[in-house]
Design a protein around this motif. Structure first.
Motif, PDB file in Angstrom:
ATOM      1  N   GLU A 193       0.834  -1.206   0.000  1.00 47.74           N
ATOM      2  CA  GLU A 193       0.000   0.000   0.000  1.00 47.74           C
ATOM      3  C   GLU A 193       0.872   1.262   0.000  1.00 47.74           C
ATOM      4  O   GLU A 193       0.572   2.232  -0.707  1.00 47.74           O
ATOM      5  CB  GLU A 193      -0.936  -0.005   1.201  1.00 47.74           C
ATOM      6  N   ASP A 194       1.951   1.264   0.775  1.00 50.69           N
ATOM      7  CA  ASP A 194       2.884   2.398   0.771  1.00 50.69           C
ATOM      8  C   ASP A 194       3.439   2.621  -0.637  1.00 50.69           C
ATOM      9  O   ASP A 194       3.525   3.754  -1.110  1.00 50.69           O
ATOM     10  CB  ASP A 194       4.065   2.154   1.725  1.00 50.69           C
ATOM     11  N   VAL A 195       3.812   1.533  -1.298  1.00 53.80           N
ATOM     12  CA  VAL A 195       4.370   1.620  -2.650  1.00 53.80           C
ATOM     13  C   VAL A 195       3.317   2.154  -3.617  1.00 53.80           C
ATOM     14  O   VAL A 195       3.600   3.043  -4.434  1.00 53.80           O
ATOM     15  CB  VAL A 195       4.905   0.255  -3.127  1.00 53.80           C
ATOM     16  N   GLN A 196       2.093   1.649  -3.524  1.00 52.00           N
ATOM     17  CA  GLN A 196       1.025   2.084  -4.433  1.00 52.00           C
ATOM     18  C   GLN A 196       0.737   3.576  -4.265  1.00 52.00           C
ATOM     19  O   GLN A 196       0.561   4.295  -5.261  1.00 52.00           O
ATOM     20  CB  GLN A 196      -0.254   1.260  -4.200  1.00 52.00           C
ATOM     21  N   ARG A 197       0.710   4.054  -3.015  1.00 49.06           N
ATOM     22  CA  ARG A 197       0.483   5.487  -2.773  1.00 49.06           C
ATOM     23  C   ARG A 197       1.628   6.324  -3.355  1.00 49.06           C
ATOM     24  O   ARG A 197       1.399   7.371  -3.954  1.00 49.06           O
ATOM     25  CB  ARG A 197       0.325   5.769  -1.275  1.00 49.06           C
ATOM     26  N   PHE A 198       2.857   5.857  -3.149  1.00 47.80           N
ATOM     27  CA  PHE A 198       4.024   6.561  -3.678  1.00 47.80           C
ATOM     28  C   PHE A 198       3.950   6.654  -5.202  1.00 47.80           C
ATOM     29  O   PHE A 198       4.158   7.723  -5.787  1.00 47.80           O
ATOM     30  CB  PHE A 198       5.302   5.833  -3.239  1.00 47.80           C
ATOM     31  N   MET A 199       3.647   5.544  -5.842  1.00 49.35           N
ATOM     32  CA  MET A 199       3.587   5.521  -7.306  1.00 49.35           C
ATOM     33  C   MET A 199       2.439   6.397  -7.816  1.00 49.35           C
ATOM     34  O   MET A 199       2.587   7.084  -8.836  1.00 49.35           O
ATOM     35  CB  MET A 199       3.448   4.083  -7.816  1.00 49.35           C
ATOM     36  N   ALA A 200       1.320   6.406  -7.105  1.00 45.48           N
ATOM     37  CA  ALA A 200       0.194   7.260  -7.502  1.00 45.48           C
ATOM     38  C   ALA A 200       0.586   8.736  -7.408  1.00 45.48           C
ATOM     39  O   ALA A 200       0.264   9.526  -8.305  1.00 45.48           O
ATOM     40  CB  ALA A 200      -1.023   6.966  -6.633  1.00 45.48           C
ATOM     41  N   ARG A 201       1.291   9.099  -6.358  1.00 46.03           N
ATOM     42  CA  ARG A 201       1.750  10.482  -6.205  1.00 46.03           C
ATOM     43  C   ARG A 201       2.771  10.834  -7.283  1.00 46.03           C
ATOM     44  O   ARG A 201       2.760  11.931  -7.820  1.00 46.03           O
ATOM     45  CB  ARG A 201       2.357  10.706  -4.826  1.00 46.03           C
ATOM     46  N   LEU A 202       3.655   9.910  -7.601  1.00 44.27           N
ATOM     47  CA  LEU A 202       4.651  10.133  -8.648  1.00 44.27           C
ATOM     48  C   LEU A 202       3.961  10.430  -9.977  1.00 44.27           C
ATOM     49  O   LEU A 202       4.304  11.388 -10.676  1.00 44.27           O
ATOM     50  CB  LEU A 202       5.566   8.914  -8.774  1.00 44.27           C
TER      51      LEU A 202
END
Length: 169
Positions: free
Chosen positions: A116-125
């Protein structure tokens, strides 16, 4: 001072990062006031990290007992695969580090523990249409990793090597 003490208490109690907006809501002030309070708390010696998940009090929730740094190289489109591989093996990706020719070492705090942390990071990117730090070094970067057992790290290194992401020479 009372509000800053409350902010420290909130950060100590939170199992994950708290955004400036969340801290503002909980303390009844603006996000800009929180940014100022965080700066003052840091100036007092509190180790507060700004991460993609929000502010974290350094060391407050570190459950892993081992830490190492690895070198990797990959294209931007492989970032999500790299990060998911690590967190899915129980590794915490603490940061990303690049060696800039002018500034020297540049570090971005990540503190990614879950998919979930990775998915949020990628969405923000994607939403911010910004560049990764590794774009400054043609994909070459370091990660500080926290892990519980040496076998966790070995499994991660093997998987990264199999995907051609681990820098070995």
């Amino acid at each position: 001072m009372e509000r800053r003490d409350h902010i420290l208490d909130l950060l100590r109690q939170s199992p994950h990062g708290l955004t400036g907006g969340e801290l503002a809501r909980r303390t009844g002030v603006s996000r800009q006031v929180i940014v100022q309070d965080i700066a003052l708390l840091r100036a007092e010696g509190n180790q507060i990290l700004a991460t993609p998940q929000g502010y974290l009090l350094q060391g407050a929730h570190r459950s892993s007992s081992l830490r190492t740094v690895i070198a990797v190289r990959h294209a931007p489109h492989e970032t999500e695969d790299e990060l998911l591989l690590l967190v899915n093996l129980g590794i915490t990706v603490v940061d990303v580090i690049v060696d800039h020719p002018l500034y020297g070492e540049l570090r971005g705090n990540l503190m990614m523990r879950t998919a979930e942390d990775v998915q949020r990071f990628m969405a923000r990117l994607r939403a911010q249409k910004t560049s990764l730090l590794s774009s400054l070094t043609h994909g070459l970067h370091l990660h500080t990793l926290d892990y519980d057992k040496a076998s966790d790290l070995r499994a991660a290194q093997t998987a990264l090597a199999q995907q051609g992401l681990l820098l070995t020479e």
